[in-house]
Design a protein around this motif. Structure first.
Motif, PDB file in Angstrom:
ATOM      1  N   ASP A   1      -5.228  -1.771   8.934  1.00  0.00           N
ATOM      2  CA  ASP A   1      -3.890  -1.388   9.371  1.00  0.00           C
ATOM      3  C   ASP A   1      -2.864  -1.659   8.278  1.00  0.00           C
ATOM      4  O   ASP A   1      -3.056  -2.508   7.407  1.00  0.00           O
ATOM      5  CB  ASP A   1      -3.490  -2.175  10.623  1.00  0.00           C
ATOM      6  CG  ASP A   1      -4.372  -1.839  11.819  1.00  0.00           C
ATOM      7  OD1 ASP A   1      -4.706  -0.655  11.976  1.00  0.00           O
ATOM      8  OD2 ASP A   1      -4.726  -2.770  12.574  1.00  0.00           O
ATOM      9  N   ALA A   2      -1.749  -0.947   8.358  1.00  0.00           N
ATOM     10  CA  ALA A   2      -0.624  -1.215   7.458  1.00  0.00           C
ATOM     11  C   ALA A   2      -0.101  -2.627   7.704  1.00  0.00           C
ATOM     12  O   ALA A   2      -0.284  -3.200   8.788  1.00  0.00           O
ATOM     13  CB  ALA A   2       0.483  -0.193   7.689  1.00  0.00           C
TER      14      ALA A   2
ATOM     15  N   TYR B   1      -5.025  -0.070  -2.098  1.00  0.00           N
ATOM     16  CA  TYR B   1      -5.185   1.097  -1.238  1.00  0.00           C
ATOM     17  C   TYR B   1      -4.551   0.796   0.111  1.00  0.00           C
ATOM     18  O   TYR B   1      -4.431  -0.377   0.489  1.00  0.00           O
ATOM     19  CB  TYR B   1      -6.662   1.484  -1.079  1.00  0.00           C
ATOM     20  CG  TYR B   1      -7.548   0.396  -0.502  1.00  0.00           C
ATOM     21  CD1 TYR B   1      -7.673   0.231   0.880  1.00  0.00           C
ATOM     22  CD2 TYR B   1      -8.263  -0.458  -1.331  1.00  0.00           C
ATOM     23  CE1 TYR B   1      -8.488  -0.760   1.416  1.00  0.00           C
ATOM     24  CE2 TYR B   1      -9.078  -1.443  -0.807  1.00  0.00           C
ATOM     25  CZ  TYR B   1      -9.189  -1.589   0.571  1.00  0.00           C
ATOM     26  OH  TYR B   1     -10.001  -2.570   1.091  1.00  0.00           O
ATOM     27  N   PRO B   2      -4.118   1.803   0.841  1.00  0.00           N
ATOM     28  CA  PRO B   2      -3.472   1.562   2.130  1.00  0.00           C
ATOM     29  C   PRO B   2      -4.382   0.778   3.075  1.00  0.00           C
ATOM     30  O   PRO B   2      -5.551   1.130   3.257  1.00  0.00           O
ATOM     31  CB  PRO B   2      -3.213   2.983   2.659  1.00  0.00           C
ATOM     32  CG  PRO B   2      -3.141   3.836   1.440  1.00  0.00           C
ATOM     33  CD  PRO B   2      -4.136   3.250   0.491  1.00  0.00           C
ATOM     34  N   GLY B   3      -3.852  -0.278   3.639  1.00  0.00           N
ATOM     35  CA  GLY B   3      -4.617  -1.110   4.562  1.00  0.00           C
ATOM     36  C   GLY B   3      -5.393  -2.214   3.884  1.00  0.00           C
ATOM     37  O   GLY B   3      -5.984  -3.068   4.550  1.00  0.00           O
TER      38      GLY B   3
ATOM     39  N   ASN C   1      -4.112  -4.547   1.984  1.00  0.00           N
ATOM     40  CA  ASN C   1      -3.168  -5.661   1.869  1.00  0.00           C
ATOM     41  C   ASN C   1      -3.766  -7.047   1.589  1.00  0.00           C
ATOM     42  O   ASN C   1      -3.959  -7.420   0.430  1.00  0.00           O
ATOM     43  CB  ASN C   1      -2.239  -5.690   3.089  1.00  0.00           C
ATOM     44  CG  ASN C   1      -2.927  -5.374   4.398  1.00  0.00           C
ATOM     45  OD1 ASN C   1      -3.769  -6.112   4.861  1.00  0.00           O
ATOM     46  ND2 ASN C   1      -2.537  -4.248   5.015  1.00  0.00           N
TER      47      ASN C   1
ATOM     48  N   LYS D   1       0.212   7.723  -6.010  1.00  0.00           N
ATOM     49  CA  LYS D   1       0.881   8.446  -4.943  1.00  0.00           C
ATOM     50  C   LYS D   1       2.388   8.528  -5.199  1.00  0.00           C
ATOM     51  O   LYS D   1       3.013   7.528  -5.550  1.00  0.00           O
ATOM     52  CB  LYS D   1       0.617   7.737  -3.613  1.00  0.00           C
ATOM     53  CG  LYS D   1       1.238   8.426  -2.403  1.00  0.00           C
ATOM     54  CD  LYS D   1       0.902   7.661  -1.118  1.00  0.00           C
ATOM     55  CE  LYS D   1       1.516   8.325   0.095  1.00  0.00           C
ATOM     56  NZ  LYS D   1       1.198   7.590   1.342  1.00  0.00           N
TER      57      LYS D   1
ATOM     58  N   THR E   1       5.804   9.499  -3.118  1.00  0.00           N
ATOM     59  CA  THR E   1       6.289   9.730  -1.765  1.00  0.00           C
ATOM     60  C   THR E   1       7.656  10.422  -1.814  1.00  0.00           C
ATOM     61  O   THR E   1       8.604   9.884  -2.405  1.00  0.00           O
ATOM     62  CB  THR E   1       6.429   8.404  -1.004  1.00  0.00           C
ATOM     63  OG1 THR E   1       5.183   7.738  -1.026  1.00  0.00           O
ATOM     64  CG2 THR E   1       6.862   8.639   0.437  1.00  0.00           C
TER      65      THR E   1
END
Length: 252
Positions: A92-93, A144-146, A148, A247, A249
């Motif tokens: 999760d974020a 990478y996302p998640g 953390n 990335k 945004t």
């Protein structure tokens, strides 16, 4: 020759224990699940000693456990420490992540690793020989996302490994950080998704990921190097995995 492998009840740990015994080592396999360790002992025989141990316990508990090892598998005889125990929980974020998951990863991946290292290391320094192999991750280098807190714990492992090298200069004790990428065929992703095997399996569709034996072979190669060679770090990915583009945004 004696080795201690944490996280020995599954995945990388099982493969590493088997590989080290094939190389002529006696192995202490440490993990939480006694039944899995007993199964491994039945397969590997008298050269394998099962040690029920949770690396996330406090260092006093870990020390008491290690000091109860039998004489022929004694703490003072450990030549190789493989800090393999570790886990990822959740994807999760950061603003939605479970704080218990974060703390479990820190307790296991970071505190567990440093406690085990600190308890074994003085005996290696006294003998002027030894090898510590830490199982890091490419997540410690590439965000990478998640990822953390999992990535942060593995970044800690990478820097801790380098700082150990600085502290241990002149002692004969070597340190290596092995940093795998996408690996399949283990419990890693099932644990990450709290037992959701279907969700975990989706990560590996149409890929050919690394497998536990690939990491065990890497450990075997590091262990086989002569004492004057220190492998500082090894980053290993499957051919099907590479770096993501940076990335951008759009501004709303």
């Amino acid at each position: 020759m004696l080795a201690l492998v944490t996280g020995a009840s599954a995945g990388f740990g099982v493969a590493i224990c088997k590989s080290l015994i094939q190389q002529g080592y006696r192995v202490i396999g440490a993990a939480r699940r006694l039944d899995k360790l007993q199964q491994l002992q039945a397969e590997l025989g008298a050269d394998f000693f099962p040690l029920v141990l949770d690396v996330s316990a406090d260092h006093h508990t870990l020390e008491a456990c290690l000091k109860q090892l039998p004489a022929d598998f004694g703490l003072d005889q450990i030549m190789v420490l493989v800090n393999n125990a570790g886990l990822a929980l959740g994807l999760d974020a950061a603003d939605q992540a479970n704080l218990d998951d974060w703390n479990t990863m820190i307790d296991t991946n970071t505190k567990g690793l440093i406690n085990m290292t600190r308890l074994v290391l003085p005996y290696m320094v006294k003998r002027q020989t030894g090898l510590i192999i830490n199982l890091g991750s490419i997540a410690g280098t590439y965000p990478y996302p998640g990822g953390n807190v999992y990535g942060a714990t593995k970044a800690f492992v990478a820097q801790f490994s380098l700082n150990l090298r600085a502290d241990l200069a002149g002692t004969g004790v070597r340190v290596t950080n092995i940093e795998p990428g996408l690996c399949g065929g283990t419990e890693f992703s099932v644990v990450r998704f709290h037992g959701d095997a279907e969700k975990a399996e989706q990560l590996y569709q149409n890929t050919q990921p690394l497998v536990a034996e690939d990491i065990a072979n890497t450990v075997a190669w590091v262990v086989s190097q002569p004492p004057h060679i220190n492998i500082n770090r090894i980053e290993i990915m499957p051919t099907s995995q590479s770096f993501n583009p940076l990335k951008v945004t759009p501004i709303a």
